[in-house]
Write an enzyme that holds these catalytic residues in place. Structure first.
Site, PDB file in Angstrom:
ATOM      1  NE  ARG A   2      -5.933   3.976  -7.187  1.00 58.43           N
ATOM      2  CZ  ARG A   2      -6.586   4.085  -6.029  1.00 58.43           C
ATOM      3  NH1 ARG A   2      -5.905   4.203  -4.903  1.00 58.43           N
ATOM      4  NH2 ARG A   2      -7.896   4.119  -5.996  1.00 58.43           N
TER       5      ARG A   2
ATOM      6  CE1 TYR B  93      -9.638   3.103  -1.719  1.00 56.41           C
ATOM      7  CE2 TYR B  93      -8.228   1.752  -3.120  1.00 56.41           C
ATOM      8  CZ  TYR B  93      -8.549   2.971  -2.548  1.00 56.41           C
ATOM      9  OH  TYR B  93      -7.774   4.064  -2.838  1.00 56.41           O
TER      10      TYR B  93
ATOM     11  CG  ASP C 293      -4.172   1.440  -2.847  1.00 56.74           C
ATOM     12  OD1 ASP C 293      -3.728   0.598  -2.047  1.00 56.74           O
ATOM     13  OD2 ASP C 293      -4.579   2.569  -2.506  1.00 56.74           O
TER      14      ASP C 293
ATOM     15  CG  HIS D 242      -7.207   0.389   0.263  1.00 54.20           C
ATOM     16  ND1 HIS D 242      -8.087   0.531   1.287  1.00 54.20           N
ATOM     17  CD2 HIS D 242      -6.859   1.646  -0.084  1.00 54.20           C
ATOM     18  CE1 HIS D 242      -8.279   1.814   1.542  1.00 54.20           C
ATOM     19  NE2 HIS D 242      -7.531   2.513   0.726  1.00 54.20           N
TER      20      HIS D 242
ATOM     21  CD  GLU E 172      -1.360   3.274  -2.510  1.00 55.20           C
ATOM     22  OE1 GLU E 172      -1.573   3.524  -3.712  1.00 55.20           O
ATOM     23  OE2 GLU E 172      -1.928   3.859  -1.586  1.00 55.20           O
TER      24      GLU E 172
ATOM     25  CD  GLU F 226      -3.512   5.177   1.577  1.00 56.54           C
ATOM     26  OE1 GLU F 226      -3.137   5.407   0.419  1.00 56.54           O
ATOM     27  OE2 GLU F 226      -4.660   4.824   1.871  1.00 56.54           O
TER      28      GLU F 226
ATOM     29  NE  ARG G 177       0.424   5.908  -1.895  1.00 52.30           N
ATOM     30  CZ  ARG G 177      -0.291   6.909  -2.370  1.00 52.30           C
ATOM     31  NH1 ARG G 177       0.270   8.018  -2.796  1.00 52.30           N
ATOM     32  NH2 ARG G 177      -1.606   6.812  -2.403  1.00 52.30           N
TER      33      ARG G 177
ATOM     34  CD  GLU H 250      -3.486   9.017  -4.434  1.00 51.77           C
ATOM     35  OE1 GLU H 250      -2.857   9.100  -3.355  1.00 51.77           O
ATOM     36  OE2 GLU H 250      -4.476   8.279  -4.573  1.00 51.77           O
TER      37      GLU H 250
ATOM     38  CD1 TRP I 299     -13.126  -0.843   2.629  1.00 50.67           C
ATOM     39  CD2 TRP I 299     -11.936   1.014   3.048  1.00 50.67           C
ATOM     40  NE1 TRP I 299     -13.418   0.071   1.640  1.00 50.67           N
ATOM     41  CE2 TRP I 299     -12.687   1.220   1.876  1.00 50.67           C
ATOM     42  CE3 TRP I 299     -11.108   2.035   3.504  1.00 50.67           C
ATOM     43  CZ2 TRP I 299     -12.644   2.409   1.142  1.00 50.67           C
ATOM     44  CZ3 TRP I 299     -11.054   3.219   2.796  1.00 50.67           C
ATOM     45  CH2 TRP I 299     -11.831   3.408   1.625  1.00 50.67           C
TER      46      TRP I 299
HETATM   47  O1  KDG Z   1      -9.566   8.236   3.354  1.00 51.07           O
HETATM   48  C1  KDG Z   1      -9.075   7.059   2.782  1.00 51.07           C
HETATM   49  C2  KDG Z   1      -8.448   7.368   1.458  1.00 51.07           C
HETATM   50  O2  KDG Z   1      -7.540   8.410   1.589  1.00 51.07           O
HETATM   51  C3  KDG Z   1      -7.710   6.193   0.860  1.00 51.07           C
HETATM   52  O3  KDG Z   1      -8.593   5.123   0.743  1.00 51.07           O
HETATM   53  C4  KDG Z   1      -7.163   6.573  -0.498  1.00 51.07           C
HETATM   54  O4  KDG Z   1      -5.836   4.590  -0.563  1.00 51.07           O
HETATM   55  C5  KDG Z   1      -6.074   5.698  -0.974  1.00 51.07           C
HETATM   56  C6  KDG Z   1      -5.199   6.238  -2.037  1.00 51.07           C
HETATM   57  O5  KDG Z   1      -4.223   5.560  -2.343  1.00 51.07           O
HETATM   58  O6  KDG Z   1      -5.476   7.316  -2.542  1.00 51.07           O
HETATM   59 MG    MG Z   2      -3.830   3.997  -1.051  1.00 54.89          MG
END
Ligand code: KDG
Ligand code: MG
Length: 408
Positions: A147, A159, A216, A218, A242, A268, A289, A345, A408
């Protein structure tokens, strides 16, 4: 055939973890993970006050019945805290069942469908030079899939970008900071969209076409912005993009999907099969995810993956360091067994964490294997765990340059 005891254990070897330990009358011990990053004590209270009293004296073998009892019996369904608490019970009961059978858990889930689980690591850098060093470190460790996250000119800490790694250093990124208040980061989506394609162009130029690359987003883009990014990344052949947009707006993914062939991964922060209904039935994503820890455990995630299989959607279980070694082991066993496994992951836990949680999973030539110890293959060192006191920590909050709170 009864549960004698259930204890909620909290430890913080560098970061916080919540573990449920269930012991049967015969002395068989099972472990479950209930860690919700930044909200750990909520699952502790949910388990201690509302779930543990319901477990004592129950038959440890009736996993499906226990799952339904905790899910439907609470009346208040879903949500990350409830589903992580149910997951902890479910994982611990599967651990016990497999230990009684004297088999590694994946054997009870159908046996091995592959020799190992393709794993992706996290590489990052504040600029291309440090990003390349981080990618090289991962390649040297055996990763076949990586990644890629990068700093954006004009923005500070964002991030997914760790302190720049030197050659051979362990990648170490914990976004939850041990501060009394959440750290605040700045964000500018237009600057990000301008910058990212040039980074992937440079990475492909440097590392060639073979290396599997992921990214990602995010949750930061609108569907239209995500569609535009997906299109501009097509020449660089990503394994997935992602969380390109917040997943609650499932219909928003129709816009993204219709505009780009870059594969999409989401989920996620979801905690139930119902969060995926539109995404799966309309084939708006390619990868699920969810983590076993945040989705109600092995029982629920296996059903979700069977549902996804009908639509050729594969797994990409969430495995950052906030999934404990117990949760990671559980999803590795599941990933070994299901047919529609995609990728796992794998963000390595710190040495301190791996002393508290002794794991039997291995990483060789880019593949993870859960090991062949009976059960999950994880032991909890309670004495050592007690020496790491819980420390409050918060994930960061994101603000646009004008101060508006953003995802975030
Ligand atoms: O607690 C937040 C994390 O799990 C997250 O930010 C991690 O986005 C994430 C990832 O893809 O691993
Ligand atoms: Mg993620």
């Amino acid at each position: 055939m009864t549960i004698r005891n259930a204890e909620v254990l909290v430890t913080s070897p560098g970061r916080n973890f919540v573990t449920l330990r269930i012991t049967t009358e015969d002395g068989v011990v099972g472990l479950g993970d209930a860690t919700v990053n930044g909200r750990e004590l909520a699952t502790v209270a949910y388990l201690r006050e509302h779930v543990v009293p319901l477990l004592i004296g129950k038959d440890e073998h009736n996993i499906e019945d226990m799952w339904q009892f905790l899910y439907r019996g609470a009346y208040w369904r879903r949500g990350p805290i409830t589903m992580a608490a149910i997951a902890a019970v479910d994982i611990a009961l599967w651990d016990i069942k497999a230990k009684i059978a004297n088999l590694p858990l994946y054997q009870l889930l159908g046996g091995a469908s592959r020799i190992g689980a393709l794993a992706y690591g996290h590489a990052s850098g504040s600029d291309n030079e440090s990003l390349f060093t981080s990618i090289r470190n991962h390649v040297d460790e055996g990763f076949k899939a990586i990644r890629v996250q990068t700093g954006v000119p004009g923005l500070g800490q964002i991030y997914g970008v760790a302190t720049d790694q030197r050659p051979g250093e362990r990648y170490d990124y914990e976004p939850a900071k041990r501060l009394p208040l959440p750290a605040e980061e700045n964000w500018d989506t237009r600057a990000y969209l301008r910058h990212i394609p040039s980074v992937f162009a440079a990475v492909r130029e440097e590392f060639g076409p073979e290396l599997i690359l992921l990214h990602d987003g995010h949750h930061r883009m609108t569907p239209n912005q995500a569609a535009s990014l997906g299109k501009s990344l097509e020449p660089y052949d990503l394994f997935w993009l992602e969380d390109c947009t917040p997943g609650e707006n499932q219909e928003g993914l129709r816009r993204v999907r219709s505009q780009t062939t870059t594969p999409l991964a989401i989920g996620e922060v979801f905690n139930s099969i119902h969060d995926y209904q539109t995404l799966i039935t309309e084939q708006l994503i390619d990868y699920v995810r969810s983590a076993v820890t945040h989705t109600g455990g092995i029982t629920a995630l296996r059903k979700l993956m069977d549902f996804a299989a009908i639509y050729q959607i594969k797994s990409g279980f969430h495995g950052p360091t906030d999934i404990s070694p117990v949760g990671q082991a559980a999803q590795l066993h599941l990933g070994m067994a299901i047919h529609n496994f995609g990728i796992q992951e794998y963000m390595k836990h710190s040495p301190e964490t791996l002393e508290v949680f002794k794991t039997s999973y291995t990483f060789t030539d880019g593949l993870l294997h859960p090991g062949n110890n009976p059960g999950l293959g994880v032991d909890y060192n309670e004495e050592l765990a007690k020496s790491y006191d819980y420390t409050p920590a918060y994930l960061p909050v994101n603000r646009l340059l004008d101060g508006t709170v953003h995802d975030w």
